[in-house]
Design a protein around this motif. Structure first.
Motif, PDB file in Angstrom:
ATOM      1  N   ASP A 163       0.787  -1.236   0.000  1.00 53.63           N
ATOM      2  CA  ASP A 163       0.000   0.000   0.000  1.00 53.63           C
ATOM      3  C   ASP A 163       0.818   1.284   0.000  1.00 53.63           C
ATOM      4  OD1 ASP A 163      -2.042  -1.690  -0.013  1.00 53.63           O
ATOM      5  OD2 ASP A 163      -2.973  -1.042   1.855  1.00 53.63           O
ATOM      6  N   PRO A 164       1.810   1.431   0.898  1.00 51.14           N
ATOM      7  CA  PRO A 164       2.547   2.697   0.899  1.00 51.14           C
ATOM      8  C   PRO A 164       3.215   2.985  -0.435  1.00 51.14           C
ATOM      9  CG  PRO A 164       2.991   1.504   2.910  1.00 51.14           C
ATOM     10  CD  PRO A 164       2.216   0.568   2.024  1.00 51.14           C
ATOM     11  N   ALA A 181       0.518   4.336  -2.579  1.00 52.23           N
ATOM     12  CA  ALA A 181       0.216   5.695  -2.138  1.00 52.23           C
ATOM     13  C   ALA A 181       1.285   6.655  -2.666  1.00 52.23           C
ATOM     14  CB  ALA A 181       0.153   5.744  -0.616  1.00 52.23           C
ATOM     15  N   ASP A 207       0.908   9.818  -4.913  1.00 49.55           N
ATOM     16  CA  ASP A 207       1.415  11.093  -4.388  1.00 49.55           C
ATOM     17  C   ASP A 207       2.410  11.755  -5.335  1.00 49.55           C
ATOM     18  OD1 ASP A 207      -0.003  11.569  -2.150  1.00 49.55           O
ATOM     19  OD2 ASP A 207       1.466  10.805  -0.729  1.00 49.55           O
ATOM     20  N   ILE A 240      10.552   5.419   0.287  1.00 44.09           N
ATOM     21  CA  ILE A 240       9.647   4.440   0.893  1.00 44.09           C
ATOM     22  C   ILE A 240      10.340   3.087   1.076  1.00 44.09           C
ATOM     23  CG2 ILE A 240       7.361   3.397   0.790  1.00 44.09           C
ATOM     24  CD1 ILE A 240       7.318   6.453   0.729  1.00 44.09           C
ATOM     25  N   PRO A 260      13.970   3.110   3.395  1.00 38.72           N
ATOM     26  CA  PRO A 260      13.811   3.188   4.852  1.00 38.72           C
ATOM     27  C   PRO A 260      13.234   1.905   5.423  1.00 38.72           C
ATOM     28  CG  PRO A 260      12.953   5.162   3.839  1.00 38.72           C
ATOM     29  CD  PRO A 260      13.293   4.232   2.723  1.00 38.72           C
ATOM     30  N   GLU A 299      12.404   4.200  13.678  1.00 38.31           N
ATOM     31  CA  GLU A 299      11.911   5.000  12.557  1.00 38.31           C
ATOM     32  C   GLU A 299      10.601   4.440  12.018  1.00 38.31           C
ATOM     33  OE1 GLU A 299      13.367   8.204  11.657  1.00 38.31           O
ATOM     34  OE2 GLU A 299      13.415   7.370   9.635  1.00 38.31           O
ATOM     35  N   LEU A 300      10.581   3.116  11.896  1.00 37.72           N
ATOM     36  CA  LEU A 300       9.414   2.467  11.312  1.00 37.72           C
ATOM     37  C   LEU A 300       8.317   2.245  12.340  1.00 37.72           C
ATOM     38  CD1 LEU A 300      11.141  -0.194   9.067  1.00 37.72           C
ATOM     39  CD2 LEU A 300       9.959   1.842   8.332  1.00 37.72           C
ATOM     40  N   GLY A 301       8.577   2.673  13.585  1.00 35.04           N
ATOM     41  CA  GLY A 301       7.564   2.501  14.613  1.00 35.04           C
ATOM     42  C   GLY A 301       7.467   1.074  15.127  1.00 35.04           C
ATOM     43  N   ALA A 328      -2.303   2.957   4.313  1.00 36.79           N
ATOM     44  CA  ALA A 328      -1.100   3.127   3.485  1.00 36.79           C
ATOM     45  C   ALA A 328      -0.292   4.349   3.881  1.00 36.79           C
ATOM     46  CB  ALA A 328      -1.487   3.208   2.005  1.00 36.79           C
ATOM     47  N   LEU A 329      -0.203   4.612   5.187  1.00 38.26           N
ATOM     48  CA  LEU A 329       0.651   5.717   5.629  1.00 38.26           C
ATOM     49  C   LEU A 329       2.104   5.284   5.518  1.00 38.26           C
ATOM     50  CD1 LEU A 329      -1.351   6.857   8.752  1.00 38.26           C
ATOM     51  CD2 LEU A 329      -1.446   7.741   6.432  1.00 38.26           C
ATOM     52  N   TYR A 330       2.992   6.279   5.423  1.00 43.79           N
ATOM     53  CA  TYR A 330       4.416   5.963   5.381  1.00 43.79           C
ATOM     54  C   TYR A 330       4.891   5.775   6.818  1.00 43.79           C
ATOM     55  CZ  TYR A 330       3.497   8.097   0.887  1.00 43.79           C
ATOM     56  OH  TYR A 330       2.949   8.399  -0.319  1.00 43.79           O
ATOM     57  N   PRO A 331       5.270   4.521   7.194  1.00 46.00           N
ATOM     58  CA  PRO A 331       5.479   4.235   8.611  1.00 46.00           C
ATOM     59  C   PRO A 331       6.649   5.000   9.226  1.00 46.00           C
ATOM     60  CG  PRO A 331       6.137   2.374   7.263  1.00 46.00           C
ATOM     61  CD  PRO A 331       5.477   3.351   6.343  1.00 46.00           C
ATOM     62  N   HIS A 332       7.620   5.396   8.412  1.00 45.52           N
ATOM     63  CA  HIS A 332       8.816   6.028   8.984  1.00 45.52           C
ATOM     64  C   HIS A 332       8.697   7.543   9.033  1.00 45.52           C
ATOM     65  CE1 HIS A 332       9.116   5.671   4.694  1.00 45.52           C
ATOM     66  NE2 HIS A 332      10.032   6.618   4.667  1.00 45.52           N
ATOM     67  N   MET A 333       7.534   8.075   8.659  1.00 45.35           N
ATOM     68  CA  MET A 333       7.388   9.527   8.682  1.00 45.35           C
ATOM     69  C   MET A 333       6.368   9.924   9.748  1.00 45.35           C
ATOM     70  SD  MET A 333       7.146  10.442   4.672  1.00 45.35           S
ATOM     71  CE  MET A 333       8.085   9.535   3.453  1.00 45.35           C
ATOM     72  N   ASN A 374       4.065  12.853   6.597  1.00 45.27           N
ATOM     73  CA  ASN A 374       3.117  12.137   5.741  1.00 45.27           C
ATOM     74  C   ASN A 374       2.260  13.100   4.936  1.00 45.27           C
ATOM     75  OD1 ASN A 374       2.538   9.082   5.673  1.00 45.27           O
ATOM     76  ND2 ASN A 374       3.251   9.414   7.756  1.00 45.27           N
ATOM     77  N   PHE A 417       4.319  15.028   2.247  1.00 47.99           N
ATOM     78  CA  PHE A 417       5.209  14.276   1.348  1.00 47.99           C
ATOM     79  C   PHE A 417       4.995  14.578  -0.131  1.00 47.99           C
ATOM     80  CE2 PHE A 417       6.316  10.268  -0.922  1.00 47.99           C
ATOM     81  CZ  PHE A 417       7.676  10.324  -0.676  1.00 47.99           C
ATOM     82  N   LYS A 426       4.304   9.252  14.938  1.00 52.94           N
ATOM     83  CA  LYS A 426       4.438   8.307  13.825  1.00 52.94           C
ATOM     84  C   LYS A 426       3.124   7.523  13.714  1.00 52.94           C
ATOM     85  CE  LYS A 426       8.982   8.487  12.740  1.00 52.94           C
ATOM     86  NZ  LYS A 426      10.044   7.943  13.594  1.00 52.94           N
ATOM     87  N   ALA A 459       2.464   4.491  13.796  1.00 51.88           N
ATOM     88  CA  ALA A 459       2.307   3.378  14.733  1.00 51.88           C
ATOM     89  C   ALA A 459       1.697   3.833  16.052  1.00 51.88           C
ATOM     90  CB  ALA A 459       3.665   2.714  14.985  1.00 51.88           C
TER      91      ALA A 459
END
Lengths: 297, 362
Positions: free
Chosen positions: A186-187, A190, A194, A205, A208, A292-294, B85-90, B95, B98, B130, B132
């Motif tokens: 999905d990202p 997106a 975008d 994307i 990272p 970073e990725l949570g 579909a969010l960007y997990p590292h932002m 987000n 972007f 974030k 998460a």
């Protein structure tokens, strides 16, 4: 009267304690102790002579040791980075393969299945200046020179790195491929919507997301490469004239050829610092990338 | 002006055809909902509009420009995905900004656009978190915010509420509708939930097996379904359908009940097999109905089960051997097995051809 009994927790832990002591603790303490003696394998009695930090002082002022240390760091840096780039490239290409990917993945692991000794012999033959494949190919293409692949210092380092990279790039490729498989789609979609070009999607994307996987591969491989011995020993033996001497070839020469085990052990303790530094560095990077990725931890 | 036009759009996956030549005109600023059961091709159609799926045949144009061969980034659309579909590292802020950052807009403009979107969606306090660390509803709001910062020509929503719990879904539904009133852009929204379709849409496009079954306003689909599929898909509870035949200008249901032909029905031929359809709202016990004007057919039925909903109670009963549902307003407690005098509003009933399922309407 009551019999003295060991506490229950100690009884339960005893098997583990005994095994750890026999396998790790005693050899570790013994080698640490021997690094403070002039222990020579040929004269066991030297084990009982305490010389304090003499071995360490000697190493720290020894140009040969520092040359090997520096060469190992250089070797590590170049090999890890090239393996990362190649592995990343291979993984990205493999990820696009839709037919026969399983088979390809298996084939990818073939180099890892060979004993490093055999890989060393193979490349020693390939790079041999008289009968080697490389020089034969070069000559049949019209270059009238027999390059001294394993004799010239720089070329010999190159040849060893080539063999090391050939053997282990797939570690990176496979771990990064696992990362690509785990990556949510999905990202990426997106990002397309975008306005990202394929390169921007990769840069912002995909990369990272892959970083934790890359750091895991880096940690594993840095430990692996820092103890590089077999390929080097077979291809050049650290020579000619120590021009490809890495830490472990130097240590084994000192310990087994010169029989100065006390000194070799001291070298081991100094060089372990190198491995620890790399491991700590990559682990720091790993947890930062995961944060970073949570992800937890 | 951004109309979206689909003409004879086809999607094939090898031998499998997912979308069979769809024609659709979407007006500027219109809120269109594609709805249908899973596998009906609605998401595929949306993804073709977005440019995430290749178009196997036909033409998609956005704002008068054929976009078949344009990558998504050149279509000036935004999309909200089912899984956010969010960007997990932002962070939320990153987000949101972007797409503008990628487009190399000046920093001040990005900040302004991001703050505006954050304000519209109430994200101000979450900007440095974030994904998460956000709840499902908050993530969905960020996804919507990311879609609006760019002021796209068309918004695409792909089942954006399916991952939320029921209460939140109702809440977000309202927010999406408010958002549409505020931004006035064209919205194409995919869902499998007919309630979402009814509540949100200016126009509903009901799809099945890669075909469009009916296009119309929510009330058109509700009041004049073109076939039994639409009748049972739209509305809750689904329309009751009872088999019957036409005899002597009357409808004889298979269980033996004889009814006059509803005034809304079109030409029926003698002996024609039909399905007789009516909604729960049109079968009500005497004294508990909303409106008893018009032609009414009275019948006594035993209630088998009740579902009290507060302002109304659903009554399950058997009519001509088929389980049907009626409704009771100003409800009183009803015992299972109790016989009640029901009134069927004939003017609001539907007749479908039994074979084809098509509605027979004047």
């Amino acid at each position: 009267m009551t019999r003295r009994r060991l506490p229950e927790w100690l009884v339960l832990l005893l098997p583990a304690i005994i095994v750890i002591a026999a396998v790790v603790l005693i050899p570790l303490l013994f080698s640490l102790y021997s690094s403070f003696t002039p222990y020579k394998l040929t004269r066991p009695s030297t084990l009982w002579k305490w010389v304090g930090t003499y071995n360490y002082e000697k190493i720290l002022s020894d140009a040969k040791f520092w040359a090997a240390f520096g060469r190992t760091v250089l070797f590590l840096t170049i090999v890890l980075n090239l393996e990362l780039l190649l592995g990343l490239g291979i993984a990205l290409m493999m990820n696009k393969v839709t037919w026969g990917q399983r088979t390809l993945r298996t084939i990818l692991m073939f180099p890892m299945m060979f004993s490093p000794i055999l890989v060393g012999f193979q490349f020693k033959f390939i790079f041999n200046d008289n009968i080697g494949l490389v020089n034969n190919v070069l000559q049949s293409m019209g270059f009238n020179a027999a390059l001294p692949w394993l004799v010239d210092g720089k070329l010999a380092m190159f040849s060893i790195m080539f063999a090391e990279i050939w053997m282990s790039t797939s570690v990176f490729a496979i771990l990064i491929l696992a990362g690509l498989f785990a990556m949510p789609r999905d990202p990426l979609e997106a990002a397309k919507v975008d306005g990202c070009t394929p390169w921007q999607s990769f840069r912002h994307i995909t990369l990272p997301f892959l970083m934790p996987f890359i750091y895991i591969a880096m940690t594993i491989r840095s430990l692996d490469v820092a103890r590089a011995y077999d390929i080097v020993q077979i291809m050049t033996g650290g020579g000619p004239a120590r021009r490809t001497e890495l830490l472990w070839t130097l240590m084994s020469r000192t310990g087994y050829v010169d029989a100065r085990m006390g000194l070799a052990n001291a070298m081991g303790y100094v060089s372990i610092i190198l491995s620890i530094l790399f491991t700590v560095y990559f682990f720091r990077k790993l947890s930062a990338a995961r944060a970073e990725l949570g992800m937890a931890g | 002006m951004t109309e979206v036009t689909l003409s004879n759009v086809v999607k094939k996956y090898g031998a499998l055809q997912a979308v069979h030549g769809i024609d659709l005109d979407i007006q500027d600023g219109e809120f269109v909902v594609l709805v249908g059961p899973s596998g009906c091709g609605k998401s595929t159609t949306l993804r073709m509009i977005a440019g995430l799926e290749d178009i196997s045949g036909g033409e998609v144009s956005i704002g008068g420009r054929v976009v078949n061969d344009l990558p998504p980034r050149e279509r000036n659309i935004s999309m909200v995905f089912q899984n956010y579909a969010l960007y997990p590292h932002m962070t939320v802020r990153e987000n949101l900004g972007f797409s503008l950052k990628i487009a190399k807009r000046p920093g001040a403009e990005i900040t302004e656009a991001v703050n505006e979107a954050a304000q519209i969606l109430g994200l101000d306090e979450l900007m440095d978190r974030k994904p998460a660390a956000l709840s499902g509803g908050q993530r969905q709001r960020v996804a919507m915010g990311r879609a609006i910062v760019r002021h796209p020509d068309v918004f695409l929503f792909d089942e954006p509420l399916s991952n939320l719990d029921a209460k939140l879904r109702t809440q977000m539904r309202v927010e999406i509708k408010k958002l549409h009133q505020k931004v006035e852009s064209t919205i194409i929204y995919v869902t499998h939930d007919q309630i979402e379709a009814m509540t949100l849409a200016d126009r509903i496009v009901l799809m099945r097996d890669g075909h469009i079954v009916q296009v119309g306003t929510p009330l058109e689909l509700f009041n004049a379904p073109v076939d039994t599929f639409v009748a049972t898909f739209i509305g809750s509870p689904p329309m009751n359908l009872v088999d019957g035949v036409v005899e002597d200008g009357q409808i004889v249901l298979d269980g033996g009940v004889t009814l006059p032909v509803p005034t809304t029905a079109g030409r029926l031929s003698e002996g024609q097999a039909i399905k007789f359809g009516f909604r729960a709202d049109n079968l009500m016990p005497a004294g508990h109905a909303v409106d008893e004007d018009g032609a009414v057919y009275e019948l006594d039925l035993a209630v088998t089960l009740t579902e009290p909903l507060g302002t109304e109670t659903l009554l399950f009963t058997n009519m001509a051997g088929v389980e049907v549902q009626g409704k009771m307003f100003n409800p009183r407690p009803v015992r299972p097995g109790e016989k009640m005098n029901f009134r069927l509003m004939l003017d609001k009933c539907h007749v479908f051809d039994a074979q084809s399922g098509h509605a027979i309407r004047r």
